[in-house]
Write a protein that holds these residues in place. Structure first.
Motif, short mmCIF file in Angstrom:
data_model
loop_
_atom_site.label_atom_id
_atom_site.label_comp_id
_atom_site.label_asym_id
_atom_site.label_seq_id
_atom_site.Cartn_x
_atom_site.Cartn_y
_atom_site.Cartn_z
N LEU A 184 10.57 9.49 2.22
CA LEU A 184 9.53 8.71 2.68
C LEU A 184 10.24 8.39 4.08
N LYS A 185 11.08 8.01 4.09
CA LYS A 185 11.80 7.53 5.35
C LYS A 185 12.15 8.59 6.57
N GLU A 186 12.43 9.65 5.98
CA GLU A 186 12.69 10.76 7.02
C GLU A 186 11.78 11.80 7.33
N ARG A 187 10.87 11.98 6.42
CA ARG A 187 9.90 13.30 6.38
C ARG A 187 9.10 13.10 7.86
N LYS A 188 9.19 14.17 8.64
CA LYS A 188 8.65 13.75 9.81
C LYS A 188 7.19 14.13 10.01
N ASN A 189 6.81 14.99 9.17
CA ASN A 189 5.29 15.46 9.16
C ASN A 189 4.53 14.66 7.93
N LEU A 190 5.18 13.73 7.51
CA LEU A 190 4.32 13.04 6.59
C LEU A 190 3.46 12.05 7.19
N MET A 191 2.16 12.20 7.07
CA MET A 191 0.81 11.73 7.67
C MET A 191 0.50 10.30 7.04
N ARG A 192 0.61 10.52 5.55
CA ARG A 192 -0.12 9.45 4.84
C ARG A 192 0.38 9.33 3.34
N THR A 193 0.79 8.13 2.78
CA THR A 193 1.17 8.28 1.46
C THR A 193 0.28 7.71 0.55
N PHE A 194 -0.08 8.14 -0.49
CA PHE A 194 -1.11 7.61 -1.56
C PHE A 194 -0.54 6.83 -2.39
N LEU A 195 -0.64 5.74 -2.75
CA LEU A 195 0.21 4.91 -3.78
C LEU A 195 -0.83 4.74 -4.68
N LEU A 196 -0.66 5.29 -6.06
CA LEU A 196 -1.36 5.06 -7.06
C LEU A 196 -1.43 4.20 -8.03
N VAL A 197 -2.47 3.56 -8.12
CA VAL A 197 -2.37 2.14 -9.09
C VAL A 197 -3.22 2.25 -10.30
N ASP A 198 -3.03 2.04 -11.51
CA ASP A 198 -3.89 2.45 -12.81
C ASP A 198 -4.79 1.17 -12.86
N SER A 199 -6.21 1.59 -12.75
CA SER A 199 -7.13 0.67 -12.88
C SER A 199 -7.32 -0.18 -14.00
N VAL A 200 -6.65 0.10 -15.05
CA VAL A 200 -6.70 -0.50 -16.20
C VAL A 200 -5.90 -1.75 -15.91
N VAL A 201 -4.52 -1.67 -15.57
CA VAL A 201 -3.67 -2.61 -15.79
C VAL A 201 -3.38 -3.19 -14.34
N GLY A 202 -3.80 -2.65 -13.24
CA GLY A 202 -3.54 -3.16 -11.90
C GLY A 202 -2.18 -2.99 -11.51
N ILE A 203 -1.83 -3.83 -10.36
CA ILE A 203 -0.57 -3.71 -9.77
C ILE A 203 0.33 -4.13 -10.79
N GLN A 204 1.58 -3.65 -11.06
CA GLN A 204 2.55 -4.08 -12.08
C GLN A 204 3.91 -4.05 -11.17
N LYS A 205 4.85 -4.99 -11.62
CA LYS A 205 6.01 -5.22 -11.19
C LYS A 205 6.63 -3.97 -10.56
N ALA A 206 6.64 -2.98 -11.35
CA ALA A 206 7.20 -1.58 -11.01
C ALA A 206 6.58 -1.06 -9.52
N ASP A 207 5.06 -1.32 -9.42
CA ASP A 207 4.64 -0.94 -8.07
C ASP A 207 5.36 -1.63 -6.85
#
Ligand SMILES: Nc1nc2c(ncn2[C@@H]2O[C@H](COP(=O)(O)OP(=O)(O)OP(=O)(O)O)[C@@H](O)[C@H]2O)c(=O)[nH]1
Ligand SMILES: [Mg+2]
Length: 288
Positions: A184-207
């Motif tokens: 994530l830090k160094e990939r030069k051509n990375l345009m966007r990161t999609f962060l997936l969250v489970d719609s049943v449980v929502g944002i968890q500590k691990a997220d």
């Protein structure tokens, strides 16, 4: 009448696409946008713009807090975007390679987007759904959390690369942080990161691991709510509002609009294909 004309013009657009010929595995309804366009408008909205459909369930004017229109492409744009995700001799969509470290990652210059989230949140399933019009591409999914162990690179024609990542949390690979953080830090051509969250449980500590990484490295990222076919409508509305509030008040780099999806019903998948085609610079939409 206008809607009818729109459908006809989008239909012609499809008819013209050279890569949309026969010979492909028959796919079930709604993977392809041509099928979606045959739906009555209410069902079409539900499938293509799931956030908008949810919004209609609030008392008019009472919940202005969902951002629906930041990315709101036309049906023509969505149809155009689909051609990037449709495999053909001229548009090869394929698994490229896997890597356990950034220095093993392929040296690619085309734009790249990646999918991160907890183990079992549905990253691989989402990529598989995005690639449903390229059925020869094998994307492995599993009921068992911790299935994906490496960074898996998939090439989409000459246009962009999608990267499936191992999940964090339960049964994450030991070297998860090193592998993913460096990428994530160094990939030069990375345009966007999609962060997936489970719609049943929502944002968890691990997220928070992933959210903090994205914020710390000032990455542009987008929250995708997975498995929206599972919760009841009421529960989904509640989760969507909570997550939207979190994005609005606690994040800097997160795109304000949420993307709810289901890899089972294909709800939200066409819109996400269009978003990816757009942010990788391949589609100039009228949606922003
Ligand atoms: N109902 C439903 N189930 C889903 C959906 N997406 C994924 N699943 C299920 O969730 C489980 C995990 O899916 P994966 O796509 O392998 O999850 P992952 O995030 O790649 O998991 P890891 O590779 O272990 O990190 C599988 O049993 C999928 O069938 C969805 O949209 N709806
Ligand atoms: Mg996986």
């Amino acid at each position: 009448m206008a809607a009818h004309r729109l459908r006809q013009s989008v239909g012609r657009l499809f008819a013209m696409g050279p890569e949309l010929g026969s010979g492909r595995r028959a796919f079930s309804a709604f993977q392809a946008f041509t099928e979606v366009l045959r739906l009555p408008s209410k069902q079409l909205t539900k499938l293509v713009f799931p956030l908008e459909e949810l919004h209609e369930h609030f008392v008019p004017g009472s919940r202005p807090d969902l951002h629906l229109n930041i990315f709101h492409p036309s049906l023509e744009d969505i149809a155009r975007a689909e051609s990037f995700f449709t495999a053909s001799a001229r548009n090869r969509i394929e698994y490229l390679t896997s890597a356990v470290r950034l220095d093993h990652a392929p040296d690619l210059h085309r734009p790249e987007v990646c999918f991160i989230g907890r183990s079992n949140v549905g990253k691989s399933s989402l990529i598989k759904a995005l690639f449903s019009l390229a059925p020869e591409v094998e994307v492995r999914v599993s009921k068992k959390p911790g299935h994906t162990k490496k960074l898996n690179f998939y090439k989409v024609g000459k246009y962009f690369t999608l990267v499936d990542m191992p999940g964090y949390g339960y049964r994450a690979p030991e070297d998860f942080v090193d592998m993913v953080e460096t990428y994530l830090k160094e990939r030069k051509n990375l345009m966007r990161t999609f962060l997936l969250v489970d719609s049943v449980v929502g944002i968890q500590k691990a997220d928070n691991i992933a959210i903090e990484m994205c914020e710390e490295f000032a990455l542009p990222y987008v929250m995708v709510l997975t498995k929206i076919d599972k919760p009841s409508k009421g529960h989904l509305l509640k989760q969507v509002l909570q997550i939207q509030k979190f994005v609005d008040t606690k994040t800097q780099g997160c795109f304000p609009q949420l993307f709810p999806v289901s890899a089972m019903t294909y709800s939200g998948i066409h819109l996400l294909r269009c978003f990816i085609a757009d942010i990788t610079g391949n589609l100039k939409t009228t949606g922003f």
